[in-house]
Scaffold this motif. Structure first.
Motif, short mmCIF file in Angstrom:
data_model
loop_
_atom_site.label_atom_id
_atom_site.label_comp_id
_atom_site.label_asym_id
_atom_site.label_seq_id
_atom_site.Cartn_x
_atom_site.Cartn_y
_atom_site.Cartn_z
N UNK A 145 75.89 -26.17 -33.24
CA UNK A 145 75.63 -25.67 -34.50
C UNK A 145 77.05 -25.45 -35.28
N UNK A 146 78.10 -25.24 -34.52
CA UNK A 146 79.37 -24.89 -35.18
C UNK A 146 80.08 -26.28 -35.25
N UNK A 147 79.74 -27.26 -34.71
CA UNK A 147 80.16 -28.47 -34.74
C UNK A 147 79.47 -29.05 -35.86
N UNK A 202 74.65 -34.55 -42.19
CA UNK A 202 73.92 -35.78 -41.43
C UNK A 202 74.84 -36.62 -40.52
N UNK A 203 76.05 -37.02 -40.77
CA UNK A 203 76.88 -37.70 -40.04
C UNK A 203 77.40 -36.96 -38.72
N UNK A 204 77.48 -35.52 -38.93
CA UNK A 204 78.01 -34.70 -37.91
C UNK A 204 76.95 -34.84 -36.66
N UNK A 205 75.59 -34.71 -37.33
CA UNK A 205 74.63 -34.71 -36.47
C UNK A 205 74.44 -35.95 -35.57
N UNK A 206 74.55 -37.17 -36.14
CA UNK A 206 75.02 -38.47 -35.53
C UNK A 206 75.97 -38.44 -34.79
N UNK A 207 77.27 -37.75 -35.05
CA UNK A 207 78.10 -37.85 -33.92
C UNK A 207 77.92 -37.00 -32.93
N UNK A 208 77.42 -36.02 -33.06
CA UNK A 208 77.10 -35.16 -31.93
C UNK A 208 76.01 -35.72 -30.81
N UNK A 209 75.17 -36.51 -31.48
CA UNK A 209 74.18 -37.31 -30.58
C UNK A 209 75.09 -38.34 -29.47
N UNK A 210 76.06 -38.80 -30.10
CA UNK A 210 76.91 -39.60 -29.28
C UNK A 210 77.61 -38.74 -28.10
N UNK A 211 77.80 -37.40 -28.33
CA UNK A 211 78.41 -36.82 -27.60
C UNK A 211 77.20 -35.93 -26.59
#
Length: 439
Positions: free
Chosen positions: A44-46, A294-303
């Motif tokens: 959530x914080x990310x 939206x882009x942060x969620x995409x980045x988190x999925x990569x992690x």
């Protein structure tokens, strides 16, 4: 009820080994709940590293690359945005605020951002928290700088210190702007975001110091000249005070030829979608507008591998603690063979011995879970401010969620199942076996 009382007294009689087992389970439960909460809140914080910003606009590139360069200061922007395009786009109907940023300079490996006072007014992080000052305040002149908390603490800077910035990002600097030092006028509170590792200077100062490489003018001279002009104008035209303040604000912005990117906020989500589409189809220059959430969620999925590792680690901790409980129960069972034989001799049936051992393991697991949950809340209360300041994780201390309660239920079930192993062995102990133990 009699078996429960008997199990309780049996546990008290063996309190040393029981407390050790209970403590082991409690620690594992505390770790499991803590890791799960940190995992959820870290995600959530990310996603809230930048909060309340509707669009980030930069030169056309990949969505994640634009996010990393403009928000996380990672990588480089391939191209820039012309100032004319910035002014045109931000003048559209529905735009509530905008923050231009210019990157490309650094100081001892830390990023320097050229921006405007609106940055400190509108930039949000975590759950729409506003930037606040530990010391000092916003820059008011071209030769002033505001430091992130980590920059100030790691480099030992305080208010009034002089800083020389360098052209080039990271630890690679191609030119030091020694003729244009900046004076520290503000130090921000810790946010746990890239803001902590950033130096903030007026946007107009970026162009001036770069032009200063080929000129004898300095920021101090520019400010002195501006202050003198403003003083004369103030003496001659007191009725224009409000206009002067506006001009002073404009002096911090200047008229740069280009910027790296800019952040935007809108009056309505409808404007966000409409202007985003218009920007991505902008014909004067290739631009890209992204929605940071939206882009942060995409980045988190990569992690996502990080989440899996955390879950695996917590599961292993719980498994080890339950196996430790099994070992303790089996060891105690060997010492209790005579006790169980006496119980059989006074009329206890095999299924009652089975139930007794099962109740003991269940009570131990239950108490371990309760103590572990208590320790979890204590740890979260103590570490929440530290996690926010240095890890950027905004911990939500609330009642256990349905998923967390399910995890405790799984531990309880696993403890009960493990307790069936010594209970089954006790079931098959015979009276003669118990009475014939040699000493």
């Amino acid at each position: 009820m009699i078996l429960i009382k008997l199990a309780y007294k049996s546990l008290l009689n063996r309190r040393a080994s029981v407390l050790l087992t209970l403590f082991t389970i409690a620690i594992s439960v505390m770790l499991l709940l803590s890791i799960e909460r940190i995992r959820v809140d870290a995600k959530s914080s990310f996603s809230n590293t930048i909060s309340g910003t509707d669009l980030i606009v930069g030169a056309r590139t990949g969505d994640i690359q634009l996010l990393l360069s403009s928000v996380f200061r990672i990588g480089y922007a391939n191209n820039a945005v012309s100032w004319q395009s910035y002014e045109y786009i931000t003048s559209q109907r529905g735009v509530k605020w905008s923050i231009p940023i210019s990157l490309g300079d650094s100081h001892k490996g830390q990023a320097v951002v050229g921006t405007t006072p609106d940055y400190f007014k509108y930039y949000r992080f975590a759950k729409k928290q506003q930037l606040s000052f530990q010391q000092g305040g916003v820059f008011e002149h071209l030769n002033q700088v505001v430091l992130g908390s980590e920059v100030a603490s790691s480099l030992g800077y305080k208010l009034g210190d002089e800083i020389v910035i360098s052209h080039g990002m990271g630890n690679t600097s191609f030119h030091h702007h020694k003729d244009n030092p900046f004076h520290v006028v503000g130090i921000l509170n810790a946010t746990g975001t890239p803001v902590d590792k950033t130096l903030h200077i007026p946007l107009a100062a970026i162009d001036l110091i770069h032009a200063g490489r080929h000129s004898s003018h300095t920021l101090d001279e520019h400010d002195e000249h501006d202050e003198h002009d403003e003083h004369d104008e103030h003496d001659e035209h007191d009725e224009h005070d409000e206009h002067d303040e506006h001009d002073e604000h404009d002096d911090l912005i200047g008229e740069p030829t280009q910027i790296t990117a800019f952040l935007m906020g809108f009056d309505s989500p409808l404007y966000t979608l409409q202007i985003r589409r218009n920007i991505n189809q902008y014909k004067k220059e290739p631009l890209l507008a992204i929605m940071p959430t939206v882009t942060l969620k995409e980045l988190w999925q990569m992690l996502a591998i990080v989440e899996k590792v955390l879950l695996l680690f917590s599961s292993v901790v719980v498994l080890v603690s339950l196996l430790g409980m099994l070992t303790t129960l089996l060891a105690n069972l060997s010492q209790r063979r005579r006790e169980l034989a006496i119980l059989r001799s006074v009329g206890a049936k095999p299924w009652q011995l089975f139930t007794l051992i099962s109740i003991e393991s269940l009570l131990t697991t239950l108490l371990g879970c309760l103590v572990g949950a208590g320790l979890y809340y204590i740890v979260m209360l103590i570490s929440s401010s530290y996690l926010q300041s240095y890890g950027g994780i905004s911990v939500n201390i609330a009642m256990l969620s349905y998923y967390e309660l399910t995890l405790i239920g799984v531990i309880m079930a696993a403890g009960f199942i493990i307790g069936l192993v010594p209970a089954t062995r006790a079931y098959f102990y015979s009276l003669s076996d118990g009475m014939s133990i040699k000493t």
